[in-house]
Design an enzyme around this catalytic site. Structure first.
Site, mmCIF file in Angstrom:
data_model
loop_
_atom_site.group_PDB
_atom_site.id
_atom_site.type_symbol
_atom_site.label_atom_id
_atom_site.label_comp_id
_atom_site.label_asym_id
_atom_site.label_seq_id
_atom_site.Cartn_x
_atom_site.Cartn_y
_atom_site.Cartn_z
ATOM 1 N N HIS A 1 0.842 -1.204 0.000
ATOM 2 C CA HIS A 1 0.000 0.000 0.000
ATOM 3 C C HIS A 1 0.870 1.244 0.000
ATOM 4 O O HIS A 1 1.999 1.229 0.484
ATOM 5 C CB HIS A 1 -0.956 0.011 1.199
ATOM 6 C CG HIS A 1 -0.265 -0.182 2.526
ATOM 7 N ND1 HIS A 1 0.102 -1.417 2.980
ATOM 8 C CD2 HIS A 1 0.121 0.696 3.470
ATOM 9 C CE1 HIS A 1 0.683 -1.297 4.166
ATOM 10 N NE2 HIS A 1 0.722 -0.012 4.480
ATOM 11 N N HIS B 1 0.719 5.130 1.312
ATOM 12 C CA HIS B 1 0.037 6.156 2.100
ATOM 13 C C HIS B 1 0.039 7.460 1.303
ATOM 14 O O HIS B 1 1.087 7.865 0.789
ATOM 15 C CB HIS B 1 0.789 6.432 3.409
ATOM 16 C CG HIS B 1 0.858 5.281 4.359
ATOM 17 N ND1 HIS B 1 0.092 5.224 5.495
ATOM 18 C CD2 HIS B 1 1.619 4.153 4.365
ATOM 19 C CE1 HIS B 1 0.377 4.108 6.168
ATOM 20 N NE2 HIS B 1 1.307 3.442 5.500
HETATM 21 P P1 AMP Z 1 1.877 0.315 7.381
HETATM 22 O O1 AMP Z 1 2.378 0.518 8.774
HETATM 23 O O2 AMP Z 1 2.616 1.118 6.354
HETATM 24 O O3 AMP Z 1 1.793 -1.155 7.032
HETATM 25 O O4 AMP Z 1 0.423 0.934 7.370
HETATM 26 C C1 AMP Z 1 -0.738 0.253 7.675
HETATM 27 C C2 AMP Z 1 -1.806 1.304 7.798
HETATM 28 O O5 AMP Z 1 -3.063 0.676 7.687
HETATM 29 C C3 AMP Z 1 -1.804 2.072 9.128
HETATM 30 O O6 AMP Z 1 -1.663 3.464 8.871
HETATM 31 C C4 AMP Z 1 -3.162 1.732 9.739
HETATM 32 O O7 AMP Z 1 -3.733 2.815 10.419
HETATM 33 C C5 AMP Z 1 -3.959 1.350 8.514
HETATM 34 N N1 AMP Z 1 -5.065 0.417 8.745
HETATM 35 C C6 AMP Z 1 -5.021 -0.742 9.418
HETATM 36 N N2 AMP Z 1 -6.216 -1.351 9.372
HETATM 37 C C7 AMP Z 1 -7.031 -0.549 8.634
HETATM 38 C C8 AMP Z 1 -8.394 -0.621 8.235
HETATM 39 N N3 AMP Z 1 -9.164 -1.664 8.583
HETATM 40 N N4 AMP Z 1 -8.897 0.376 7.503
HETATM 41 C C9 AMP Z 1 -8.124 1.425 7.158
HETATM 42 N N5 AMP Z 1 -6.834 1.550 7.506
HETATM 43 C C10 AMP Z 1 -6.295 0.581 8.241
#
Ligand code: AMP
Ligand code: ZN
Length: 142
Positions: free
Chosen positions: A108, A110
């Site tokens: 993903h 951001h």
């Molecule tokens: P990363 O640390 O780069 O893997 O980012 C994962 C991101 O996913 C974090 O910013 C979380 O807040 C976000 N996240 C986790 N679960 C969900 C969800 N169900 N819906 C939206 N965002 C999520």
């Protein structure tokens, strides 16, 4: 080229479940390869995530076509946060691997809107590096 509609998902992955509509998410953009939805723990107002529909663990694994589509979708959203939320700038962030803060192992990007004076800070302190070490790393990378 891989068929973008071909199933490739991890049954335990929360982002695969969001893509499949099995978990709730606030979706803001989608196309045949990608879905963008709001981050549940936003760093700033408008913080969203763009994911490929297909499950790839990380930057090192994702197929070029899905990577291209995800980055283009992130660019599209970046333009929108500037235009519609009045962001003064945008950070695109990808974390690849636990050491790099990755917590959800479905690739993903951001999209983090930035606002003049917002509280986010660089996670490192810029300081001039050792020239020899920089050269040695560069030599290994060439
Ligand atoms: P990363 O640390 O780069 O893997 O980012 C994962 C991101 O996913 C974090 O910013 C979380 O807040 C976000 N996240 C986790 N679960 C969900 C969800 N169900 N819906 C939206 N965002 C999520
Ligand atoms: Zn997944």
């Amino acid at each position: 080229m891989t068929d973008p509609s071909s199933p490739q998902r991890d049954p335990d992955c929360i982002f695969c479940k969001i893509v499949a509509g099995e978990l709730p998410a606030t979706i803001v953009d989608q196309d045949d390869r990608t879905v963008a939805f709001m981050d549940i723990s936003p760093a700033t107002r408008g913080h969203a995530l763009v994911v490929p529909r297909r499950h790839w663990h990380n930057l090192l694994e994702i197929a070029p076509d899905d990577l291209r589509a995800t980055v283009l979708a992130a660019q599209r959203l970046a333009a929108r946060v500037v235009e519609r939320l009045g962001a003064d700038g945008v950070n695109l962030l990808n974390s690849c691997g636990p050491a790099a803060w990755q917590t959800v192992f479905h690739f993903h990007v951001h999209v983090i809107p930035r606002y003049d004076g917002d509280p986010l800070r660089l996670p490192w302190t810029p300081a001039e590096g050792d020239k020899q070490e920089i050269e040695a790393a560069a030599a290994a990378l060439r």
